[in-house]
Design an enzyme around this catalytic site. Structure first.
Site, PDB file in Angstrom:
ATOM      1  CE  LYS A 184      -2.723  -3.453   1.239  1.00 47.71           C
ATOM      2  NZ  LYS A 184      -3.639  -4.221   0.456  1.00 47.71           N
TER       3      LYS A 184
HETATM    4  C1  LIG Z   1      -4.141  -5.461   1.554  1.00 46.64           C
HETATM    5  C2  LIG Z   1      -5.582  -5.580   1.772  1.00 46.64           C
HETATM    6  C3  LIG Z   1      -6.119  -6.097   2.955  1.00 46.64           C
HETATM    7  C4  LIG Z   1      -5.262  -6.721   4.037  1.00 46.64           C
HETATM    8  O1  LIG Z   1      -4.416  -5.798   4.619  1.00 46.64           O
HETATM    9  P1  LIG Z   1      -3.352  -6.321   5.717  1.00 46.64           P
HETATM   10  O2  LIG Z   1      -2.903  -5.043   6.376  1.00 46.64           O
HETATM   11  O3  LIG Z   1      -2.256  -6.983   4.955  1.00 46.64           O
HETATM   12  O4  LIG Z   1      -4.055  -7.228   6.647  1.00 46.64           O
HETATM   13  C5  LIG Z   1      -7.487  -6.101   3.115  1.00 46.64           C
HETATM   14  N1  LIG Z   1      -8.308  -5.632   2.158  1.00 46.64           N
HETATM   15  C6  LIG Z   1      -7.840  -5.142   0.990  1.00 46.64           C
HETATM   16  C7  LIG Z   1      -8.786  -4.623  -0.026  1.00 46.64           C
HETATM   17  C8  LIG Z   1      -6.451  -5.117   0.754  1.00 46.64           C
HETATM   18  O5  LIG Z   1      -5.998  -4.663  -0.417  1.00 46.64           O
END
Ligand SMILES: *Cc1c(COP(=O)(O)O)cnc(C)c1O
Length: 379
Positions: A184
Site C-alpha cells: 500500500k
Molecule cells: C491489503 C488488503 C487487505 C489486508 O491488509 P493487511 O494489512 O495486509 O491485513 C485487506 N483488504 C484489501 C482490499 C487489501 O488490499
C-alpha cells in the site's frame, strides 16, 4: 537502456524512517505507547475522521469492525468477491457468512444495485472495498444502506488519500479500515487502522485490541499511582508497536508527495497506452479520485494475447506485472461456498493485470513497459 528488473511496487522508505524507528528503540518504549497515540491523531486528521485506532493489520481492523457491530453466527455480510481474500475472511472470523456481490466494470467496486441483488433478511452489514485505491461511490452506497437499515463498513486498505467528492476516503464513514502493508502507499511493515466518528465505538475498539483491558499499559505506566486494570470483555491482541508508528508518522507526512507522483505516472501511462486497441486502463470514477495504489489495465477480445501469456512475456522482459485483483469465490478456501453468478468479477479477475507503479519509477522504466505492451498488441 537498463535491463534491470522492474518490480510492481517498491515502498518509498529512507533515512528518515530508519532514524524514527531507531529513536523508538532507543527510547526504551517499543510496544504500543506515545508514538502510536501520535500516529492515531495524525491519521484521524489526514482522513477527516473523528477517531483513529491503530491495530496490527487491516485484516484485524476488519475483524474488530465487524465484531463491534455485533456480527456473528447466522448473520450474512455482503462483500465483493473481487478483493484481497482478507475482506471475506474477516467475515468468517466472526462466524458470519460472506455473501459475494458483483462489482461495477469500470471501478471494480460494489454498487447499490449489486448489493441489492444479493441482500436477504439475514443480511446484517455491507462491507465495501475501495479497490486498488479507486474510491467506491460511498454517497450512493451510504444512502442505500441507510434505506435498508444496514451498517456500511469501508475496507479502505488501498485507498489512503483517495477522494470522493473532494473529501478524503474515510470522511463520514461509520467504520473504515486501513492497511500499512508495503504493497500500500503508507507502510509500517505490517499495520492497520480503524477510523470512526463515534467516540464510544472508538473507545471500545481501543479496549478490544488490547485484551478488553480498561486501562492500557501506557496509561498504567504514565500514572503515578497503581492502576488495577480489569478486563471488561473478551478482547484480542491486535496492537501496533511504537516502532511501527514511528515509521508511520514519517510515511504519513510524505503521503501527498506520494499521491502527486503516482497520479502523474498514471496520467503518463494513460497518454502512452491510449490508442492501443483492446487495452483499457483504470481511471478516476466520476465521483472521485484514485491514489493509484494499483494501476490496472483490462484486456478485451481485440487484444491478440491472453492475460496470462502477456504476464509471461512481461516477466521474460524483466517486468513484474501482476494478475488483476483476485476473486475470492474462485479460491480453494471458498470451494463449495454458495455464490450467485459474478460475471463482472470473473471478467476483471481473468482479463486484467496490474502494471508496475512506484514512487521512484523512471520514465525510461515506464517507456520499457509500454513498448512491451505495444509490441504484444501487434500480435
Ligand atoms: C491489503 C488488503 C487487505 C489486508 O491488509 P493487511 O494489512 O495486509 O491485513 C485487506 N483488504 C484489501 C482490499 C487489501 O488490499
Amino acid at each position: 537502456m537498463s535491463a534491470g528488473r522492474i518490480p510492481v511496487m517498491i515502498p518509498w522508505l529512507g533515512e528518515e524512517e530508519a532514524r524514527a524507528a531507531s529513536d523508538a528503540v532507543l527510547s526504551g518504549w517499543v510496544a504500543q505507547g506515545p508514538r502510536v497515540a501520535e500516529f492515531e491523531r495524525a491519521f484521524a486528521e489526514r482522513t477527516g475522521a473523528g477517531h483513529a485506532v491503530a491495530v496490527s493489520s487491516c485484516t484485524t481492523a476488519l475483524h474488530l469492525s465487524l465484531h463491534v457491530l455485533g456480527i456473528g453466527p447466522g448473520d450474512e455480510v455482503v462483500v465483493p468477491s473481487l478483493s484481497f481474500i482478507a475482506t471475506a475472511n474477516a467475515v468468517r472470523y466472526t462466524g458470519a457468512r460472506p455473501v459475494f456481490a458483483d462489482v461495477g466494470l469500470t471501478t471494480g467496486n460494489l454498487t447499490p444495485e449489486t448489493v441489492d441483488a444479493v441482500r436477504t433478511p439475514r443480511t446484517r452489514a455491507v462491507l465495501a472495498v475501495h479497490q486498488g485505491g479507486v474510491p467506491a461511490d460511498v454517497h450512493a452506497l451510504r444512502a442505500a444502506c441507510a434505506e435498508w437499515d444496514l451498517p456500511l463498513v469501508e475496507d479502505a486498505a488501498c485507498a489512503i488519500g483517495s477522494t470522493v467528492g473532494g473529501k478524503p476516503v474515510g470522511h463520514g464513514a461509520l467504520l473504515a479500515t486501513w492497511s500499512f502493508h508495503p504493497r500500500k502507499l503508507v507502510t509500517t511493515g505490517e499495520g492497520g487502522m480503524v477510523t470512526t466518528d463515534d467516540a464510544d465505538r472508538a473507545a471500545r475498539l481501543r479496549r478490544l485490541r488490547e485484551h478488553g483491558m480498561n486501562a492500557s499499559a501506557a496509561e498504567r505506566h504514565a500514572s503515578g499511582t497503581p492502576v488495577l486494570e480489569s478486563y471488561l470483555e473478551v478482547g484480542f491482541n491486535y496492537r501496533m508497536t511504537d516502532i511501527q508508528a514511528a515509521v508511520g508518522l514519517v510515511q504519513l507526512a510524505k503521503l501527498d508527495t506520494m499521491i502527486t507522483r503516482r497520479r502523474a505516472l498514471a496520467a503518463r501511462y494513460d497518454r502512452l497506452l491510449r490508442g492501443i486497441p483492446g487495452l483499457c486502463p483504470v481511471g478516476d470514477p466520476a465521483h472521485g479520485q484514485s491514489n493509484f495504489q494499483s494501476y490496472w489495465v483490462l484486456l478485451d477480445a481485440d487484444f491478440p494475447v491472453g492475460r496470462d501469456d502477456l504476464l509471461g512475456t512481461l516477466a521474460a522482459a524483466g517486468i513484474s506485472a501482476r494478475r488483476g485483483i483476485m476473486a475470492a469465490h474462485l479460491e480453494p478456501a471458498y470451494a463449495g461456498h454458495p455464490a450467485v453468478p459474478l460475471p463482472v468479477t470473473e471478467r476483471i479477475s481473468r482479463d486484467s493485470l496490474i502494471l508496475p507503479l512506484f514512487h521512484t519509477m523512471t520514465e525510461a522504466q515506464q517507456d520499457r513497459i509500454v513498448a512491451t505492451l505495444r509490441e504484444q498488441a501487434r500480435g
